[in-house]
Design a protein around this motif. Structure first.
Motif, PDB file in Angstrom:
ATOM      1  N   ALA A 160      -3.814  -8.114   8.458  1.00  0.00           N
ATOM      2  CA  ALA A 160      -3.874  -6.690   7.720  1.00  0.00           C
ATOM      3  C   ALA A 160      -5.205  -6.530   6.972  1.00  0.00           C
ATOM      4  N   ASP A 161      -5.640  -5.488   6.955  1.00  0.00           N
ATOM      5  CA  ASP A 161      -6.709  -5.081   6.008  1.00  0.00           C
ATOM      6  C   ASP A 161      -6.311  -4.301   4.821  1.00  0.00           C
ATOM      7  N   ARG A 162      -6.854  -4.363   3.728  1.00  0.00           N
ATOM      8  CA  ARG A 162      -6.717  -3.650   2.626  1.00  0.00           C
ATOM      9  C   ARG A 162      -7.066  -2.160   2.721  1.00  0.00           C
ATOM     10  N   ILE A 163      -6.288  -1.066   2.421  1.00  0.00           N
ATOM     11  CA  ILE A 163      -6.790   0.053   2.462  1.00  0.00           C
ATOM     12  C   ILE A 163      -7.432   0.681   1.078  1.00  0.00           C
ATOM     13  N   SER A 164      -8.642   0.952   1.143  1.00  0.00           N
ATOM     14  CA  SER A 164      -9.411   1.477  -0.040  1.00  0.00           C
ATOM     15  C   SER A 164      -8.903   2.508  -0.624  1.00  0.00           C
ATOM     16  N   GLY A 165      -9.400   2.858  -1.796  1.00  0.00           N
ATOM     17  CA  GLY A 165      -8.865   3.751  -2.495  1.00  0.00           C
ATOM     18  C   GLY A 165      -9.156   5.377  -1.857  1.00  0.00           C
ATOM     19  N   ALA A 166     -10.382   5.372  -1.348  1.00  0.00           N
ATOM     20  CA  ALA A 166     -10.621   6.533  -0.483  1.00  0.00           C
ATOM     21  C   ALA A 166      -9.897   6.856   0.589  1.00  0.00           C
ATOM     22  N   ALA A 167      -9.544   5.725   1.374  1.00  0.00           N
ATOM     23  CA  ALA A 167      -8.682   5.823   2.606  1.00  0.00           C
ATOM     24  C   ALA A 167      -7.157   6.285   2.048  1.00  0.00           C
ATOM     25  N   LEU A 168      -6.843   5.775   0.748  1.00  0.00           N
ATOM     26  CA  LEU A 168      -5.318   6.013   0.351  1.00  0.00           C
ATOM     27  C   LEU A 168      -5.347   7.514   0.097  1.00  0.00           C
ATOM     28  N   ARG A 169      -6.414   8.096  -0.660  1.00  0.00           N
ATOM     29  CA  ARG A 169      -6.284   9.540  -0.901  1.00  0.00           C
ATOM     30  C   ARG A 169      -6.399  10.269   0.497  1.00  0.00           C
ATOM     31  N   ALA A 170      -6.731   9.920   1.575  1.00  0.00           N
ATOM     32  CA  ALA A 170      -6.759  10.674   2.519  1.00  0.00           C
ATOM     33  C   ALA A 170      -5.574  10.320   3.641  1.00  0.00           C
ATOM     34  N   HIS A 171      -4.797   9.266   3.164  1.00  0.00           N
ATOM     35  CA  HIS A 171      -3.517   8.881   4.100  1.00  0.00           C
ATOM     36  C   HIS A 171      -2.335   9.912   3.831  1.00  0.00           C
ATOM     37  N   ALA A 172      -1.694  10.114   4.697  1.00  0.00           N
ATOM     38  CA  ALA A 172      -0.917  11.182   4.828  1.00  0.00           C
ATOM     39  C   ALA A 172       0.302  10.676   4.063  1.00  0.00           C
ATOM     40  N   GLY A 173       0.309   9.591   3.969  1.00  0.00           N
ATOM     41  CA  GLY A 173       1.767   8.725   3.341  1.00  0.00           C
ATOM     42  C   GLY A 173       1.564   8.864   1.720  1.00  0.00           C
ATOM     43  N   PHE A 174       0.384   9.100   1.428  1.00  0.00           N
ATOM     44  CA  PHE A 174       0.093   8.985  -0.270  1.00  0.00           C
ATOM     45  C   PHE A 174      -0.240  10.352  -0.660  1.00  0.00           C
ATOM     46  N   ASP A 175      -0.033  11.444   0.283  1.00  0.00           N
ATOM     47  CA  ASP A 175      -0.339  12.650  -0.195  1.00  0.00           C
ATOM     48  C   ASP A 175       0.386  13.221  -1.626  1.00  0.00           C
ATOM     49  N   GLY A 176      -0.391  13.766  -2.577  1.00  0.00           N
ATOM     50  CA  GLY A 176       0.516  13.969  -3.650  1.00  0.00           C
ATOM     51  C   GLY A 176       0.505  12.585  -4.632  1.00  0.00           C
ATOM     52  N   VAL A 177       0.262  11.366  -4.186  1.00  0.00           N
ATOM     53  CA  VAL A 177       0.453  10.338  -5.297  1.00  0.00           C
ATOM     54  C   VAL A 177      -0.866  10.089  -5.711  1.00  0.00           C
ATOM     55  N   SER A 178      -1.462  10.925  -6.871  1.00  0.00           N
ATOM     56  CA  SER A 178      -2.808  10.601  -7.327  1.00  0.00           C
ATOM     57  C   SER A 178      -2.649  10.798  -8.781  1.00  0.00           C
ATOM     58  N   PRO A 179      -3.306   9.806  -9.838  1.00  0.00           N
ATOM     59  CA  PRO A 179      -3.935   8.611  -9.062  1.00  0.00           C
ATOM     60  C   PRO A 179      -2.822   7.435  -8.713  1.00  0.00           C
ATOM     61  N   TYR A 180      -3.331   6.753  -7.959  1.00  0.00           N
ATOM     62  CA  TYR A 180      -2.478   5.922  -7.179  1.00  0.00           C
ATOM     63  C   TYR A 180      -2.172   4.503  -8.086  1.00  0.00           C
ATOM     64  N   ARG A 181      -1.104   4.063  -8.640  1.00  0.00           N
ATOM     65  CA  ARG A 181      -0.959   2.887  -9.598  1.00  0.00           C
ATOM     66  C   ARG A 181      -0.093   2.086  -9.211  1.00  0.00           C
ATOM     67  N   GLY A 182       0.120   1.703  -7.989  1.00  0.00           N
ATOM     68  CA  GLY A 182       0.936   0.891  -7.271  1.00  0.00           C
ATOM     69  C   GLY A 182       0.477  -0.324  -6.797  1.00  0.00           C
ATOM     70  N   PRO A 183       0.999  -1.302  -6.053  1.00  0.00           N
ATOM     71  CA  PRO A 183       0.596  -2.545  -5.533  1.00  0.00           C
ATOM     72  C   PRO A 183      -0.486  -2.360  -4.536  1.00  0.00           C
ATOM     73  N   PRO A 184      -1.276  -3.275  -4.485  1.00  0.00           N
ATOM     74  CA  PRO A 184      -2.451  -2.969  -3.371  1.00  0.00           C
ATOM     75  C   PRO A 184      -1.640  -2.965  -1.922  1.00  0.00           C
ATOM     76  N   VAL A 185      -2.307  -1.869  -1.173  1.00  0.00           N
ATOM     77  CA  VAL A 185      -1.785  -1.370   0.050  1.00  0.00           C
ATOM     78  C   VAL A 185      -2.640  -1.876   1.301  1.00  0.00           C
ATOM     79  N   MET A 186      -1.739  -2.688   2.532  1.00  0.00           N
ATOM     80  CA  MET A 186      -2.404  -3.168   3.439  1.00  0.00           C
ATOM     81  C   MET A 186      -2.132  -2.669   4.665  1.00  0.00           C
ATOM     82  N   GLU A 187      -2.692  -2.492   5.744  1.00  0.00           N
ATOM     83  CA  GLU A 187      -2.247  -2.106   7.040  1.00  0.00           C
ATOM     84  C   GLU A 187      -2.402  -3.235   8.280  1.00  0.00           C
ATOM     85  N   THR A 188      -1.259  -3.313   8.794  1.00  0.00           N
ATOM     86  CA  THR A 188      -1.406  -4.328  10.087  1.00  0.00           C
ATOM     87  C   THR A 188      -0.969  -3.748  11.316  1.00  0.00           C
TER      88      THR A 188
END
Length: 533
Positions: A160-188
């Protein structure tokens, strides 16, 4: 051998308690379906089963149980329990007062004891040892599976690779979750379920195929996993899996862990879908079905990872039905009260109704002596109180194995187990005649107090940590005279008591009643072996 047999008993108690708890919870679930979504209920049930195991190991648990004890007679030095009984016959006759009357009393006592003391089958110690070995092997296997699962998760994280903050803001699943304060997000790229990985520092692992879902479904799935994280479900699941590992032999523990995993998923479903319209509920259910279809390498439920599809295909229909109907609902006050009462009742039953092993080979000679007339107070001796509030004999008067190379093989007193600083009490009124750190001109006894009780009786208390009285002072029965310790030549903290009559040592058990009741099993066995020889 006693500890091994107790372990066998505790294991059996654990299995029985688990079966009872499971039956009670399944019956309660029919009345209150809301239990299905209560993680606390299932983890508490596991804890109750674990406590039933621990309670069976408590010292003197047989005194609480209402069931008769299973009597164990352990042979020592090649002597059977009946050899020990025969070896105690002379003591019974001597204590019986005079000739034929004493012999008859001893014979009657021996016959009665033969009827009352039932040695367990000879195979029980072997079964106990075999079970201990089996448990150790099973525990090692369970731990090996845990290690294997953790390695698999670490290997998965390496893909897996960690999704950066910029990529998270563009991720459809995190739309409306701003600012994100959850655990680190990784994609595999591995087709696994979205999940939280880790205990102390969890990470949110998302499969790349999540992008195939529509935006609303992605948002609901991410919300589901973040709800797990906020509720600390990964901690609960690790605790449940730890109990399952330790009690691997109890199948109910695994069933309860599966039910708790199910409860975690249902509770997150309820929180995520609370107040949402039917269309979003249908979209959420469709995402669950699609996830399970795409998931070819599903992680095993034994891994401690709260996952969106964690309940698997077997429970898919029930879960979708609950999603459609609005969830399992909340457990009311009455349900919580009854479940709490049931928990307390189950714990009480596990204590009161469990059989306990009692070691009787060591206390048979004392029992014979008591029945044939040798009671404290006989032969012109008074009856004293114990020198400690909680008097537990660790070594009786008489022949013994040397605790230290320089010790005598004949023990002229009685040792009581006592932590350093325990109050030592005068067993009877008298006058302090010695309070010294050099008793009989020797330092081996440490700090010593000697009391003269009149009529030629004296008592000596050795290895004290502190002396509270001086020579010439009078003391009353039950008065504190010092604190127990480990001064002098000793192997550990304890109280050593000697009694002399006319300058000759006598057994303190002739003056202090009921010492066998709280004696350690090792002390009872050592006395039995000495009498048998």
């Amino acid at each position: 051998m006693q500890a091994v047999s107790l372990f066998l008993l505790a294991s059996a108690s654990c299995v029985v308690a688990g079966a009872l708890a499971w039956v009670l919870l399944k019956l309660a679930e029919r009345v209150w379906p809301e239990i299905a979504a209560q993680r606390a209920v299932w983890l508490l049930a596991q804890l109750v089963v674990a406590l039933s195991f621990m309670l069976a190991l408590l010292p003197r648990s047989e005194q609480i149980s209402v069931l008769p004890a299973i009597v164990l007679a352990e042979p020592e030095h090649g002597a059977s329990v009946w050899d020990a009984l025969d070896g105690g016959g002379d003591d019974a006759e001597q204590a019986g007062a005079s000739g034929a009357k004493g012999s008859a009393g001893a014979a009657r006592a021996l016959g009665t004891a033969r009827e009352e003391v039932a040695a367990v089958p000879r195979w029980l110690p072997l079964v106990s040892l075999a079970w201990l070995a089996c448990y150790a092997a099973g525990l090692l296997y369970a731990l090996a599976r845990w290690v294997q699962a953790q390695r698999a998760l670490r290997a998965l994280l390496r893909t897996a690779d960690r999704i950066s903050g910029a990529a998270l803001r563009a991720h459809a699943g995190f739309d409306g979750v701003s600012p994100y304060r959850g655990p680190p997000v990784m994609e595999t790229p591995v087709p696994v379920s979205p999940m939280l990985v880790g205990l102390v520092a969890p990470r949110l692992l998302l499969p790349s195929h999540l992008a195939q879902f529509d935006a609303q479904q992605q948002q609901l799935i991410v919300a589901h996993e973040l709800t797990h994280w906020r509720r600390r479900d990964h901690v609960w699941l690790h605790a449940s899996l730890l109990l399952e590992t330790l009690f691997w032999f109890n199948p109910v523990m695994r069933s309860m862990r599966i039910k708790m995993n199910w409860a975690l998923e249902l509770a997150c479903d309820q929180q995520v879908l609370a107040g949402r319209p039917t269309q979003q509920r249908q979209s959420y259910a469709a995402a669950l079905v699609a996830q399970l279809k795409l998931q070819r390498a599903m992680m095993s439920g034994a891994y401690a990872t709260p996952a969106f599809g964690g309940t698997g295909m077997a429970a898919l229909g029930d879960r979708i039905k609950l999603i459609r109907d609005g969830g399992a609902g909340a457990l009311g006050i009455a349900g919580k009260a009854l479940l709490g009462a049931g928990t307390v009742a189950l714990l009480a039953a596990s204590v009161l109704l469990q059989p306990a092993f009692a070691w009787r080979a060591g206390d048979v000679p004392s029992t014979l002596a008591q029945r044939s007339g040798a009671q404290p107070g006989d032969a012109g001796l008074p009856q004293w109180r114990a020198p400690l509030e909680s008097a537990r004999v660790s070594s009786f008067y008489g022949a013994r194995k040397k605790p230290l190379p320089s010790s005598d093989s004949f023990h002229h007193g009685i040792d009581f187990a006592a932590k350093r600083g325990t109050a030592v009490l005068a067993p009877a009124a008298g006058t302090v005649v010695e309070s010294t750190g050099l008793y009989d001109g020797q330092p081996k006894y440490g700090q010593v107090i000697v009391i003269d009780h009149g009529k030629g009786l004296r008592s000596m208390y050795a290895h004290l940590d502190r002396r509270s009285v001086r020579a010439g002072e009078t003391v009353a029965a039950g008065q504190a005279i010092g604190l127990s310790g480990a001064t002098g030549r000793v192997s550990g903290p304890h109280l050593h008591l000697e009694v002399l009559r006319g300058g000759e040592h006598v057994d303190p058990a002739q003056l202090i009643a009921n010492l066998d009741a709280n004696a350690s099993p090792s002390a009872l066995r050592a006395r039995s072996a000495a009498l048998a020889n």
